[in-house]
Design a protein around this motif. Structure first.
Motif, mmCIF file in Angstrom:
data_model
loop_
_atom_site.group_PDB
_atom_site.id
_atom_site.type_symbol
_atom_site.label_atom_id
_atom_site.label_comp_id
_atom_site.label_asym_id
_atom_site.label_seq_id
_atom_site.Cartn_x
_atom_site.Cartn_y
_atom_site.Cartn_z
ATOM 1 N N ASP A 142 -22.006 106.809 46.000
ATOM 2 C CA ASP A 142 -22.363 105.619 46.949
ATOM 3 C C ASP A 142 -23.450 104.341 46.036
ATOM 4 O OD1 ASP A 142 -21.334 102.220 47.904
ATOM 5 O OD2 ASP A 142 -21.059 103.718 49.787
ATOM 6 N N LYS A 143 -23.486 103.584 45.538
ATOM 7 C CA LYS A 143 -24.349 102.338 45.118
ATOM 8 C C LYS A 143 -25.755 101.258 46.021
ATOM 9 C CE LYS A 143 -21.497 98.155 44.155
ATOM 10 N NZ LYS A 143 -20.398 97.221 43.955
ATOM 11 N N GLY A 144 -24.922 101.585 46.838
ATOM 12 C CA GLY A 144 -26.054 100.800 47.395
ATOM 13 C C GLY A 144 -26.141 100.537 49.560
ATOM 14 N N ILE A 145 -27.495 100.562 49.951
ATOM 15 C CA ILE A 145 -27.787 100.843 50.873
ATOM 16 C C ILE A 145 -28.965 100.121 50.786
ATOM 17 C CG2 ILE A 145 -29.797 102.623 51.180
ATOM 18 C CD1 ILE A 145 -28.243 103.879 53.444
ATOM 19 N N ALA A 146 -29.379 99.827 52.145
ATOM 20 C CA ALA A 146 -30.327 98.525 52.784
ATOM 21 C C ALA A 146 -31.850 98.126 52.336
ATOM 22 C CB ALA A 146 -30.748 98.599 53.938
ATOM 23 N N GLY A 147 -31.898 97.535 51.565
ATOM 24 C CA GLY A 147 -32.642 97.124 50.284
ATOM 25 C C GLY A 147 -32.673 97.779 48.982
ATOM 26 N N LYS A 148 -31.637 98.438 48.417
ATOM 27 C CA LYS A 148 -31.639 99.482 47.348
ATOM 28 C C LYS A 148 -30.102 99.752 47.065
ATOM 29 C CE LYS A 148 -33.449 101.793 43.754
ATOM 30 N NZ LYS A 148 -34.894 101.285 43.632
ATOM 31 N N VAL A 149 -30.365 98.857 45.645
ATOM 32 C CA VAL A 149 -28.533 98.665 45.173
ATOM 33 C C VAL A 149 -29.150 99.813 43.766
ATOM 34 C CG1 VAL A 149 -26.889 97.718 44.236
ATOM 35 C CG2 VAL A 149 -28.105 96.945 46.464
#
Length: 204
Positions: A142-149
């Motif tokens: 994936d490309k993102g999780i809370a606070g990080k893209v």
């Protein structure tokens, strides 16, 4: 008024203006620092509040004393240890719903080892944890999780069951090309476990 007096008057006025400017600037700096401190305090309070809401989350499992057998990757070779960073955990499928209980909200370096016993996550300077094989559900890129893209595929997301909560944990390898092999190995493991349980049926 003579030229000399005029120059003295202008110099005095300029000096007075300079002093006034410095006072205004100092006021702005102090105000800005106070604002930053207030925002930081609000963030800490929000973090504590979120942690209290998640207090029902069980303690994180720890790795067994006896290491399991290494999981084989492509080509039948042992899956290499993944070194990189842990970027946080969220409620599965809700990439902005950060989980902070038990240190899961702290970003850190990470070292992942996958065996037939489960996934061991070693985090220097933060809480280590272990995901038993039976609690692993799936892995994806994936490309993102809370606070990080990041760019598409920049994160390895591992979905696992902890108590009544389904969790997504995000990792980024120092060698992002490893993500695909890791996702494949975890998904192969979960499929094998599901097939085994389905074939054998519940224990009697």
């Amino acid at each position: 008024m003579t030229t000399a007096k005029l120059l003295l008057t202008l110099a005095a006025e300029r000096k007075s203006a300079d002093v006034t400017d410095w006072a205004a600037r100092l006021g702005w700096v102090i105000g800005l620092l106070l604002f930053i401190a207030f925002v930081y305090w609000l963030m800490r309070q929000g973090w504590k509040w979120r942690g209290s809401l998640q207090s029902g989350l069980p303690e994180l499992p720890t790795a067994p004393e006896t290491a399991g057998a290494a999981v084989l990757g492509e080509g039948g070779t042992p899956l290499p240890v993944l070194t990189g960073r842990y970027h946080g955990s969220t409620t599965a499928g809700q990439w902005l719903d950060r989980i902070v209980a038990h240190g899961l909200g702290a970003r850190s370096k990470a070292e992942l080892t996958l065996t037939d016993a489960g996934l061991e996550v070693v985090r220097p300077g933060a809480n280590d944890f272990f995901i038993p094989a039976g609690q692993l559900r799936e892995a994806r890129l994936d490309k993102g999780i809370a606070g990080k893209v990041l760019a598409e595929g920049g994160l390895l997301i591992v979905t696992w069951q902890h108590g009544d909560t389904l969790i997504d944990s995000g990792f980024r390898s120092d060698r992002s090309a490893e993500h695909t092999a890791w996702a494949g190995a975890i998904n192969s493991m979960t499929r094998s476990l599901t097939t085994s349980i389905t074939t054998e049926g519940p224990a009697r």
